[in-house]
Design a protein around this motif. Structure first.
Motif, PDB file in Angstrom:
ATOM      1  N   PHE B  25       0.822  -1.411  -0.128  1.00  0.00           N
ATOM      2  CA  PHE B  25       0.365  -0.233   0.140  1.00  0.00           C
ATOM      3  C   PHE B  25       0.771   0.926  -0.295  1.00  0.00           C
ATOM      4  O   PHE B  25       0.837   2.662  -0.935  1.00  0.00           O
ATOM      5  N   PHE B  26       2.005   0.778   0.571  1.00  0.00           N
ATOM      6  CA  PHE B  26       3.230   2.374   0.765  1.00  0.00           C
ATOM      7  C   PHE B  26       3.369   2.640  -0.483  1.00  0.00           C
ATOM      8  O   PHE B  26       3.019   3.882  -0.543  1.00  0.00           O
ATOM      9  N   GLY B  28       2.421   1.508  -3.416  1.00  0.00           N
ATOM     10  CA  GLY B  28       2.022   1.672  -4.491  1.00  0.00           C
ATOM     11  C   GLY B  28       1.198   2.657  -4.589  1.00  0.00           C
ATOM     12  O   GLY B  28       0.417   3.567  -5.732  1.00  0.00           O
ATOM     13  N   PHE B  29       0.752   3.470  -3.510  1.00  0.00           N
ATOM     14  CA  PHE B  29      -0.289   4.111  -3.292  1.00  0.00           C
ATOM     15  C   PHE B  29       0.305   6.118  -2.381  1.00  0.00           C
ATOM     16  O   PHE B  29      -0.808   6.779  -2.408  1.00  0.00           O
ATOM     17  N   VAL B  30       1.337   5.342  -2.362  1.00  0.00           N
ATOM     18  CA  VAL B  30       2.245   6.805  -1.562  1.00  0.00           C
ATOM     19  C   VAL B  30       3.580   7.232  -2.353  1.00  0.00           C
ATOM     20  O   VAL B  30       3.587   8.421  -3.269  1.00  0.00           O
ATOM     21  N   VAL B  31       4.365   6.533  -2.444  1.00  0.00           N
ATOM     22  CA  VAL B  31       6.231   6.516  -3.093  1.00  0.00           C
ATOM     23  C   VAL B  31       5.658   6.407  -5.000  1.00  0.00           C
ATOM     24  O   VAL B  31       5.766   8.042  -5.696  1.00  0.00           O
ATOM     25  N   PRO B  33       2.865   7.441  -6.672  1.00  0.00           N
ATOM     26  CA  PRO B  33       2.486   8.359  -6.852  1.00  0.00           C
ATOM     27  C   PRO B  33       3.331   9.514  -6.251  1.00  0.00           C
ATOM     28  O   PRO B  33       3.247  11.324  -7.101  1.00  0.00           O
TER      29      PRO B  33
END
Lengths: 301, 296
Positions: B25-26, B28-31, B33
């Motif tokens: 999740f980290f 995929g959806f933080v680093v 983007p």
């Protein structure tokens, strides 16, 4: 002399606190009373006095709530194996509320799983790359999460989750605060207990399940309530990701009510009450864990 | 305790298995983007397509009067809100810390409520209270003879930003108060007692004993309040939409407007990068100043 000064300071501070408390509570009071006012009572005409008090000034009416519940939709629709399954017909506002609850509960469950596993190894294991990963988590936390909204939307569209609850859930779960919080709780696990479990022949999974999990239980409470409220109030992300009427959360729903007729205050306040009251009740029930979560998350280590 | 390389390698494999879900999740959806945002900021990405323009967006930003105005508003919000929030929450925290447990948790709860209810519910009711004709404030002020007719608090360039800051204040002090109450609980009470036996005043006790031990909390409060104030967006989008005449437009609001109303993604991403850099600089500066203060 000093006693006098002390007493006047105490009186002053109590008066100021009460005034501040009224400033903080009044908007809520105004939402709830506004939501049960009839249209004629809501718009104050010049020269008339404001209708402040329930029952004497205001005769409560359910008309705003009735109007809020008027338009309806299905609770959910699923397309599976060529069949279309639809849920029972419910008011649109309840669908929004359901969407908010679904997003918050899913984000809460997933965060608890991912953060407890990651927090535990970051606190208790010495492995290659640990310092690097931990630094990455901390740096990400210091960055403003709203600046990634645009790339997040294009990412969500690419993988086909835009306009679905997952577009909000996944970024909320990805935000490293939970890992950080659970690391703090895991630090308190005595290393001897982990070693004792290993000597007794417990594998890694078993150690985590029967030794670590019971010890970090308070952490779950804090993280769960924290993530729930965060996901519920993650307005910018919801705004960007969820544009279809059926996918909206309750927050987006009220915002939409306001932009369609900004002077129908009774209706808007009924929506605001529907959004605020459930989350306040949840907060009051789990308040103890919440305070713990905020303070544990702050002690940087 | 040193580990043998074999054991350490085994620990590494196990650790990454445990980290996998969080990293999924980290990353995929933080680093991802974040990286995408930085790359896009060097392009002119818009509805029709995208081509590499290197620093053009950044150069254009510093000649864009709306961006500069938004930056100025953002800085005003931060400069006003951060000290006010910090001082008020410290004061409220100390005042309620000395109360009975029930009173303490009552007040802590009250000040936390606007955070819990979320910006939308808070903003719709404030917007109504500020309204020129239907709002409570104007009604009371006109009724009391202070104004002869309703004043457009949110529609006037002189007052709109102040209204934004007031609401931001009510949604920001909850968390610092909780932190301060907890921090004051960790102050060594035997030192406080010893000092008051020796005749130290309330002020002396506060500055000499309590202040140094709550310093890390103050630093944390200042940093999170700064980050939150820089990101002030939901409030503005719902309250004023950046108006009147960009008087309440912040960088984050202008970013949203550019990306999701005008579809200039590259240009908006450049704003995001600048905002992130400014926030990082501010946070680093605060760390430096406040840590320097404690060692002296």
């Amino acid at each position: 002399m000093t006693n006098d000064r002390k007493r006047s300071y105490v009186i002053f501070s109590i008066v100021l606190l009460v005034v501040l408390a009224i400033l903080f509570l009044f908007p809520l009071y105004w939402i709830v009373t506004g939501s049960v006012k009839a249209k004629a009572d809501i718009l104050i005409k010049a020269g008339e006095s404001v209708r402040w008090l329930p029952f004497t000034d205001i005769s409560p009416t359910g008309e705003n709530y009735a109007k809020l519940m008027k338009s309806t939709t299905e609770l959910f629709t699923l397309n599976a194996f060529g069949y279309k399954i639809t849920g029972p017909e419910i008011p649109m506002a309840m669908r929004w509320l359901f969407n908010s609850v679904f997003i918050s509960v899913m984000a809460m469950l997933l965060s608890c799983i991912t953060a407890s596993l990651a927090g535990y190894v970051l606190a208790k294991k010495r492995f290659y790359g640990r310092a690097f990963i931990f630094t990455l988590f901390v740096c990400a936390m210091a960055l403003p999460k709203q600046v990634i909204l645009i790339p997040l939307l294009s990412l969500a569209s690419t993988i086909g989750i835009a306009n679905s609850p997952w577009a909000v859930i996944c970024p909320v779960v990805g935000w490293p605060f939970g890992v950080f919080l659970m690391k703090q709780f895991s630090e308190t696990i005595p290393t001897e207990m982990l070693e004792a479990a290993r000597i007794d022949g417990a594998g890694e999974a078993r150690t985590f399940w029967s030794v670590v999990m019971p010890l970090i239980k308070p952490g779950f409470g804090a993280l769960a309530i924290f993530t729930f409220i965060n996901a519920w109030n993650e307005y910018p992300l919801q705004l960007v990701m969820l544009t279809e009427q059926e996918q909206k959360t309750i927050a987006l729903g009220i915002a939409a009510l306001q932009s369609s007729d900004s002077t129908d205050y009774g209706l808007i306040m009924a929506g605001a009450a529907l959004a605020a009251v459930p989350i306040i009740i949840i907060f009051l029930i789990f308040q103890k864990y919440f305070t713990q979560g905020i303070t544990m998350g702050a002690v940087k280590g | 305790m040193s580990q043998s390389p074999v054991l350490r390698r085994r620990e590494t494999v196990v650790s990454y298995l445990f980290l996998l879900p969080a990293l999924f999740f980290f990353v995929g959806f933080v680093v991802t983007p974040m990286a995408m945002g930085i790359v896009t900021s060097f392009t002119d990405a818009h509805m029709g397509g995208s081509k590499f323009v290197f620093l053009d967006n950044y150069i254009k930003l510093f000649q864009d009067p709306v961006f500069l105005k938004s930056m100025l508003n953002t800085v005003i919000i931060v400069v006003v809100a951060v000290p006010v929030v910090t001082v008020f929450s410290l004061w409220v925290g100390s005042a309620i810390y000395e109360m009975r447990a029930s009173a303490r948790s009552f007040f802590r709860c009250v000040f936390y409520l606007p955070v819990v209810t979320g910006s939308v519910a808070v903003v719709v009711v404030w917007r109504w209270m500020f309204h020129t004709y239907n709002g409570l404030f104007n009604h009371v002020l006109v009724g009391a003879g202070i104004l002869d007719k309703g004043f457009p608090f949110l529609g006037d360039t002189r007052t709109a930003l102040a209204c934004v800051i007031l609401i931001l204040f009510t949604t920001s002090i909850g968390q610092p108060i909780v932190l301060y109450v907890a921090a004051l609980g960790n102050v060594d009470s035997s030192m406080v007692e010893a000092a008051s036996v020796d005749g130290a005043t309330r002020m002396q006790i506060f500055w000499k004993i309590k202040w140094p031990s709550i310093m890390p909390t103050t630093l944390y409060v200042v940093v999170i309040t700064t980050i939150n104030s820089f990101q002030c967006f939901a409030l503005i989008q719902l309250l004023t939409s950046g108006g009147p005449d960009y008087a309440t437009s912040t960088v984050m609001y202008y970013l949203y407007d550019t990306a999701f109303k005008q579809y200039q993604y590259g240009y908006a991403d450049a704003m995001g990068v600048i905002l992130a850099i400014v926030i990082a600089l501010f946070s680093a500066l605060q760390f430096k100043v406040m840590n320097g203060g404690t060692t002296e």
